[in-house]
Design a protein around this motif. Structure first.
Motif, PDB file in Angstrom:
ATOM      1  N   ALA A 173       0.851  -1.104  -0.107  1.00  0.00           N
ATOM      2  CA  ALA A 173      -0.043  -0.051  -0.185  1.00  0.00           C
ATOM      3  C   ALA A 173       0.735   1.309  -0.020  1.00  0.00           C
ATOM      4  CB  ALA A 173      -1.054  -0.182   1.403  1.00  0.00           C
ATOM      5  N   GLU A 174       1.867   1.031   0.765  1.00  0.00           N
ATOM      6  CA  GLU A 174       2.900   2.384   0.834  1.00  0.00           C
ATOM      7  C   GLU A 174       3.413   2.706  -0.464  1.00  0.00           C
ATOM      8  OE1 GLU A 174       6.636   2.307   2.991  1.00  0.00           O
ATOM      9  OE2 GLU A 174       6.305   4.506   3.172  1.00  0.00           O
ATOM     10  N   LEU A 182      -5.944   2.582   5.353  1.00  0.00           N
ATOM     11  CA  LEU A 182      -5.945   1.930   6.445  1.00  0.00           C
ATOM     12  C   LEU A 182      -5.840   0.327   6.061  1.00  0.00           C
ATOM     13  CD1 LEU A 182      -9.483   3.315   7.691  1.00  0.00           C
ATOM     14  CD2 LEU A 182      -7.099   4.237   8.174  1.00  0.00           C
ATOM     15  N   ILE A 183      -5.202  -0.429   7.226  1.00  0.00           N
ATOM     16  CA  ILE A 183      -4.927  -1.950   7.163  1.00  0.00           C
ATOM     17  C   ILE A 183      -5.715  -2.782   8.269  1.00  0.00           C
ATOM     18  CG2 ILE A 183      -3.182  -3.483   7.641  1.00  0.00           C
ATOM     19  CD1 ILE A 183      -2.837  -2.492   4.750  1.00  0.00           C
ATOM     20  N   GLY A 184      -6.431  -3.648   7.649  1.00  0.00           N
ATOM     21  CA  GLY A 184      -7.262  -4.549   8.661  1.00  0.00           C
ATOM     22  C   GLY A 184      -6.894  -5.946   8.423  1.00  0.00           C
ATOM     23  N   GLY A 185      -7.462  -6.712   8.927  1.00  0.00           N
ATOM     24  CA  GLY A 185      -7.251  -8.195   8.787  1.00  0.00           C
ATOM     25  C   GLY A 185      -6.324  -8.929   9.664  1.00  0.00           C
ATOM     26  N   GLY A 186      -6.841  -9.320  10.964  1.00  0.00           N
ATOM     27  CA  GLY A 186      -6.051  -9.912  11.935  1.00  0.00           C
ATOM     28  C   GLY A 186      -5.453  -8.926  12.837  1.00  0.00           C
ATOM     29  N   THR A 191       0.121  -2.996  19.371  1.00  0.00           N
ATOM     30  CA  THR A 191       1.150  -3.494  18.840  1.00  0.00           C
ATOM     31  C   THR A 191       1.045  -3.394  17.420  1.00  0.00           C
ATOM     32  OG1 THR A 191       1.279  -5.802  18.910  1.00  0.00           O
ATOM     33  CG2 THR A 191       2.170  -4.679  20.982  1.00  0.00           C
ATOM     34  N   GLN A 192       0.002  -3.956  16.689  1.00  0.00           N
ATOM     35  CA  GLN A 192      -0.070  -3.971  15.414  1.00  0.00           C
ATOM     36  C   GLN A 192      -0.374  -2.501  14.851  1.00  0.00           C
ATOM     37  OE1 GLN A 192      -2.805  -7.223  16.245  1.00  0.00           O
ATOM     38  NE2 GLN A 192      -2.098  -8.294  14.422  1.00  0.00           N
ATOM     39  N   ALA A 199       4.724   1.817   9.142  1.00  0.00           N
ATOM     40  CA  ALA A 199       4.519   1.408   7.623  1.00  0.00           C
ATOM     41  C   ALA A 199       3.864   2.320   6.727  1.00  0.00           C
ATOM     42  CB  ALA A 199       4.121  -0.069   7.347  1.00  0.00           C
ATOM     43  N   GLY A 200       3.320   3.489   7.471  1.00  0.00           N
ATOM     44  CA  GLY A 200       2.617   4.614   6.468  1.00  0.00           C
ATOM     45  C   GLY A 200       1.335   4.563   6.411  1.00  0.00           C
TER      46      GLY A 200
END
Ligand SMILES: Cc1cc2nc3c(=O)[nH]c(=O)nc-3n(C[C@H](O)[C@H](O)[C@H](O)COP(=O)(O)O)c2cc1C
Length: 341
Positions: A173-174, A182-186, A191-192, A199-200
């Protein structure tokens, strides 16, 4: 609200006054006014799920209930544009209703939102489009959405057909996007969140980790089953009908997996008696999780007990602050030799 540490401030927290850069994604049958307002008050950005209210008058009333309970805190409406859930005509009606009700942000998913963007953009509504992998995010960026959520293979619900993991989506994505993502999944630990920001990303999307919240309108037995489950207790099925879904492993997932194995071109009609949303909804009501397609992701491994939403959000924050301390050079690292005398 503002984050406890400036490192947690992002375009998402600034736009919506959040405590944490976290979206609570739409949850079919579960993200109604009570849950959505509680998440808004806890300081994340939640989405009331339009498909749970097929009658427009009911949806309108639910948005109003949510606004009253959320007070000054922001919330949005999720519109899953799967033709089966919300046929085309209805989708436009839903977006017009959202605009009329003064909702400031929508989470779209299911297919390209381009035909509906003028309605939303003219009203100044922020559009966060949710996709299962970066190639679709690039497409969404090109049609003019404001932000994208990329929700990878680990997620509860529909991870798409590509099944790319969240760590890979994050780095891709970066490389490939210019708009905030936005990042999702798990995602089930603070911390995540820090890893994603480093990572941006502008934040994360969470579904599974919030399912055990006291405010989720489901039976305690359902939440106990999720809390007891771990990261290996989900199953991926429905690939044969190109509608992959990750759900809690149970009798239904075993049956569906067997039917798909035995008859690879089985088709959705033959699966329907097992996968119908009605069975899942009954499980939410009865607490019996042995049957039904109960969307849940690998973050079940990070979901240990039922708790009020505010407590879950506070725990995510503590974990995020711990991760930030670890990254700062002046902070002693857990287990560092110098501290072990
Ligand atoms: C029980 C459940 C119901 C969901 N329903 C919807 C939905 O109606 N519309 C939608 O766009 N996403 C839906 N999702 C996906 C979530 O909004 C979110 O993208 C996903 O759960 C994030 O991954 P995670 O489960 O690993 O946290 C659902 C997820 C779950 C677990």
């Amino acid at each position: 609200m503002t984050p406890a540490d400036p490192a947690l401030e992002t375009p998402l927290t600034r736009a919506f006054g959040l405590r944490l850069p976290v979206v609570a994604g739409g949850l079919m049958w579960l993200a109604e006014a009570g849950y959505t307002a509680a998440a808004a008050r806890a300081g994340v950005l939640p989405f009331l799920t339009a498909a749970s209210f097929p009658d427009p008058a009911e949806l309108r009333a639910e948005i109003r209930r949510c606004r009253e309970a959320a007070g000054p805190h922001a919330f949005g409406v999720n519109v899953s544009m799967l033709p089966k859930l919300v046929p085309g005509e209805r989708t436009e009606e839903v977006f017009r209703l959202i605009v009329e009700e003064g909702v400031r942000v929508v989470e779209t998913s299911g297919r390209n939102p381009e035909p509906f963007l003028p309605i939303l953009k003219d009203a100044g509504v922020t559009v966060i489009h949710k996709v299962p992998s970066v190639r679709y995010a690039v497409k969404a960026q090109s049609v003019g959405v404001d932000m994208v959520s990329i929700v990878g293979a680990e997620c509860g619900g529909h991870p798409g057909m590509d099944l790319v993991g969240s760590m890979v989506n994050l780095a891709l994505a970066e490389e490939r996007l210019e708009i905030p993502f936005l990042i999702g999944g798990g995602i089930g630990s603070g911390t995540q969140i820090v890893a994603a920001l480093a990572a941006g990303a502008s934040g994360v999307v969470i579904g599974t980790r919030f399912l055990v919240a006291d405010e989720v309108p489901a039976h305690d037995g359902y939440k106990a089953a999720l809390a007891a489950a771990n990261e290996r207790d989900t199953a991926l099925t429905m690939q044969s009908v190109r509608n992959t879904i990750r759900t809690l492993k149970n009798e239904t997932t075993e049956t569906v997996a067997r039917l798909e194995r035995e008859t690879p071109d089985i088709g959705i009609e033959a699966l329907m008696p097992h996968v119908s949303g009605k069975i899942g909804r009954a499980a939410y009501e009865s607490g019996d999780t042995s049957k039904g397609m109960l969307s849940a992701g690998q973050a079940l491994g990070l979901t240990h007990r039922a708790a009020p939403l505010a407590e879950i959000v506070a725990e995510l924050e503590t974990q995020a602050l711990t991760a930030l301390r670890r990254l700062r050079p002046e902070a002693p690292r857990a287990g560092a030799l110098s501290g072990a005398a």
